[in-house]
Design an enzyme around this catalytic site. Structure first.
Site, short mmCIF file in Angstrom:
data_model
loop_
_atom_site.label_atom_id
_atom_site.label_comp_id
_atom_site.label_asym_id
_atom_site.label_seq_id
_atom_site.Cartn_x
_atom_site.Cartn_y
_atom_site.Cartn_z
N HIS A 27 0.80 -1.23 0.00
CA HIS A 27 0.00 0.00 0.00
C HIS A 27 0.84 1.28 0.00
O HIS A 27 0.73 2.14 0.87
CB HIS A 27 -1.12 0.01 1.04
CG HIS A 27 -0.80 -0.37 2.45
ND1 HIS A 27 0.23 0.17 3.15
CD2 HIS A 27 -1.44 -1.20 3.29
CE1 HIS A 27 0.22 -0.32 4.35
NE2 HIS A 27 -0.75 -1.16 4.48
N ASP A 166 1.85 -7.06 13.56
CA ASP A 166 2.71 -6.17 12.76
C ASP A 166 3.90 -5.61 13.55
O ASP A 166 4.95 -5.31 12.96
CB ASP A 166 1.89 -4.98 12.23
CG ASP A 166 1.07 -5.32 11.00
OD1 ASP A 166 1.31 -6.38 10.39
OD2 ASP A 166 0.19 -4.52 10.64
FE1 FEO Z 1 -1.40 -4.22 9.27
FE2 FEO Z 1 0.68 -6.75 8.17
O1 FEO Z 1 -0.89 -5.74 8.31
#
Ligand code: FEO
Length: 401
Positions: A27, A166
């Protein structure tokens, strides 16, 4: 023999994730070394899977699970984080193993149901809750906004493993599963890049989380994140780095990001850089069309100054500068000083727009912005040098305060 074997991380816990060697964009963040989506199999009396993987990698995860146990023996799944890179494979896993329960935070329940309509299978847990797996126990800590509202940590008391989703992760595809098997300079770079591009906006929460963990009864021997390698040695180093990054202290480093049409803004950037460097400040010049926005975020992580320059194109910022400044604004860097500059031919809106973007980031402007008509003459270049000096002097004053 499985071509996708699991990797033992303790006597009873296995890494059963997937390696994404080819992803180069997460992203908007350039992931130059790929990534991993980590899932973990806790082989207690009641077998539990911690997180899943991105949907296209589900068969890889299932093969790794099958290298340890028949996947149908999985009793429950913990969803620490509902973002698609960790939950995309969840519906397929549920269909295949038919678990009794999926554990998630209250916001996790909401997100998973909105994405997949999982329904009554989800059992909500909150901070302090424990589940008994027979031979092992899992405890939970909600970590809202690290990285999404649903995020939580899970801790296995008996094996002292912290499943941190994460947090403490990095986008790094490697054949090795443990951080101590990987070049420390690569780890340092990728961990910092990940923090700068993913976690920087949540730095205040990270400071609080570090305090919570330091006062907790949890004493992890292993940190098992959802991306990149597992930490089993010297955990204080990565925890210490997070604590330091979260404070966003000013350092004697200035980042000058600019783009240019006919080299006028570039000449200004170089003269400013000379002025700043003349005060003993480390300067990084980053031409926006030649670097990636995530590289600028990495450099900002330990910088004390951000200077931004753009020519005016059709009454606007140059597109590459709009991109990088919009991206940085979203990351909410703190405690920066800076300056705006740029060149123009007639209307000259860009410098004002750069100022507005810096103001939105709460960058404290050290001096009046510099707008140059067409091409800088000697007088303008001297003004640029002086602007650089002013930024350097102010930065040193702040760092020494
Ligand atoms: Fe916040 Fe690895 O996704």
């Amino acid at each position: 023999m499985s071509t996708f074997p699991a990797v033992k991380i303790t006597d009873n816990i296995y890494w059963v994730g997937a390696i994404d060697w080819t992803i180069r964009d997460f992203h908007g963040y350039r992931t130059g070394r790929g990534s991993t989506y980590n899932a973990y199999l806790v082989c207690a009396d009641r077998i539990t899977l911690i997180d899943t993987v991105k949907k296209p990698f589900c068969s890889e995860m299932m093969a790794r699970i099958a290298s340890v146990i028949d996947p149908e023996r999985i009793d429950s799944i913990v969803s620490n984080h509902s973002e698609m890179d960790h939950s995309g494979g969840l519906p397929e896993v549920i269909a295949a193993v038919k678990p009794e329960r999926v554990y998630a935070s209250v916001m996790g329940q909401k997100a998973l149901n909105e994405h997949f309509g999982i329904g009554n299978l989800i059992h909500v847990v909150k901070s302090g809750d424990r589940i008994d797996l027979g031979s092992m126990t899992l405890e939970f800590l909600e970590t809202r906004m690290l990285h999404w509202p649903d995020s939580m940590f899970t801790y296995c008391t008996e094996e002292k493993v912290l499943f941190s989703q994460d947090a403490f992760g990095m986008h790094l595809a490697t054949a090795e599963r443990f951080a101590d098997e990987i070049d420390p300079s690569i780890l340092a770079y990728e961990a910092a890049t990940y923090y700068a591009n993913i976690l920087l906006p949540y730095s205040k929460l990270i400071t609080k989380l570090a305090e919570t963990l330091s006062q907790s009864t949890w004493k992890p021997a292993i940190i098992a994140p959802d991306h990149g390698p597992v930490w089993r040695k010297d955990l204080g180093t990565i925890i210490g780095r997070y604590t330091e990054w979260a404070l966003q202290r000013s350092s004697r480093k200035a980042v000058i990001v600019y783009d240019t049409m006919w080299h006028s803004t570039e000449q200004m950037a170089r003269a400013i850089a000379e002025g700043t460097a003349s005060r003993g400040v480390d300067v990084k010049i980053m031409p926006a069309s030649l670097v990636h926005r995530s590289d600028v975020a990495y450099e900002i992580l330990d910088a004390g100054a951000l200077l931004a320059g753009s020519p005016t194109l059709n009454n606007n910022l140059f597109p590459s500068m709009a991109d990088v400044l919009t991206y940085l604004k979203g990351l909410q860097p703190q405690n920066l000083i800076g300056a705006a500059f740029g060149s123009y031919g007639w209307s000259g809106e860009s410098v004002k727009q750069v100022e507005e973007m810096l103001a939105a980031m709460k960058v404290s402007l050290v001096a009046e912005s510099l707008a140059c008509l067409y091409a800088p003459d000697q007088n303008m270049l001297e003004k640029c040098f002086s602007l650089g000096v002013a930024v350097g002097d102010e930065l040193i004053k702040r760092c020494d305060a």
